[in-house]
Design a protein around this motif. Sequence first.
Motif, PDB file in Angstrom:
ATOM      1  N   PRO A  51       0.700  -1.360   0.049  1.00  0.00           N
ATOM      2  CA  PRO A  51      -0.078  -0.070   0.034  1.00  0.00           C
ATOM      3  C   PRO A  51       0.998   1.363  -0.065  1.00  0.00           C
ATOM      4  CG  PRO A  51      -0.050  -1.077   2.207  1.00  0.00           C
ATOM      5  CD  PRO A  51       0.567  -2.301   1.283  1.00  0.00           C
ATOM      6  N   PHE A  54       2.331   1.436  -3.502  1.00  0.00           N
ATOM      7  CA  PHE A  54       1.198   1.822  -4.423  1.00  0.00           C
ATOM      8  C   PHE A  54       0.741   3.600  -4.370  1.00  0.00           C
ATOM      9  CE2 PHE A  54      -3.173   2.723  -5.679  1.00  0.00           C
ATOM     10  CZ  PHE A  54      -3.258   1.685  -6.677  1.00  0.00           C
ATOM     11  N   CYS A  71      -3.425   1.980 -12.508  1.00  0.00           N
ATOM     12  CA  CYS A  71      -2.660   1.193 -11.324  1.00  0.00           C
ATOM     13  C   CYS A  71      -3.583   0.538 -10.636  1.00  0.00           C
ATOM     14  CB  CYS A  71      -2.018   2.420 -10.443  1.00  0.00           C
ATOM     15  SG  CYS A  71      -0.770   3.554 -11.302  1.00  0.00           S
ATOM     16  N   GLU A  73      -3.922  -1.859  -7.099  1.00  0.00           N
ATOM     17  CA  GLU A  73      -3.445  -2.099  -5.902  1.00  0.00           C
ATOM     18  C   GLU A  73      -3.822  -3.532  -5.622  1.00  0.00           C
ATOM     19  OE1 GLU A  73      -3.189  -0.599  -1.266  1.00  0.00           O
ATOM     20  OE2 GLU A  73      -4.542   0.429  -2.616  1.00  0.00           O
TER      21      GLU A  73
END
Length: 220
Positions: A51, A54, A71, A73
């Motif tokens: 996270p 990301f 993108c 996650e």
Amino acid sequence: MCREADEFPAFFTPRADDALFIDCGANIGVTMLECKVRWPHAKIICFEPDPFAFASLQRNVDVNDLPGVRCIEAAVSDCDGQATFYGDLAPTADGRGNSLNAGWAERPGSTSRTVACRRLSPLIADQQIDFLKLDIEGSEQAVLQEIAHQLPQIHAIYVEVHETPATLAENSVDAITQQLTAAGFTVDAQQRDYEFALPPHLAQWQATARPTQTQLLCWR
């Protein structure tokens, strides 16, 4: 990766300006940014489960106002759902080696958390993929097996294979090379054995686990 940017990816030329890239293990987006500099019209799908990495990845896309970058996650895996993600997980952590594979990523001082997992096969579907990057810390073989029937749709692949003696049965250079060669790729293996590959605090883990990293450059 920054040190190798001048050569990356020397074995690959996209077929068109709007080439489709899939970046698995995108981290903060170094590969993504390099590709967008070289091929501004490329479309790139980035996967990153950490996270904190990301957040930096998404910020790099946003502040550079990059079109055509998506993108996600999630960790790329051979199943959909959730899994335990191991490693150095913190806003200022050294995230190298973070992985779904406990045999690779459980180290002194490591932590874990639950992350989302995604298969690649539904995403690929019937699309032609110009370039696939797999740098997913020990899950490369499982993911390649999951998309085995779609390998003919992929034109070039970069795989960083992460091995330890304890994980060879599930993730090995030999098995991956055999699969990619059978799928019609020319495969060039290059050992990653740089003095800067791991930080000093992982020296004991390195001596005990005996990890190796091998880059496979694969093209048709």
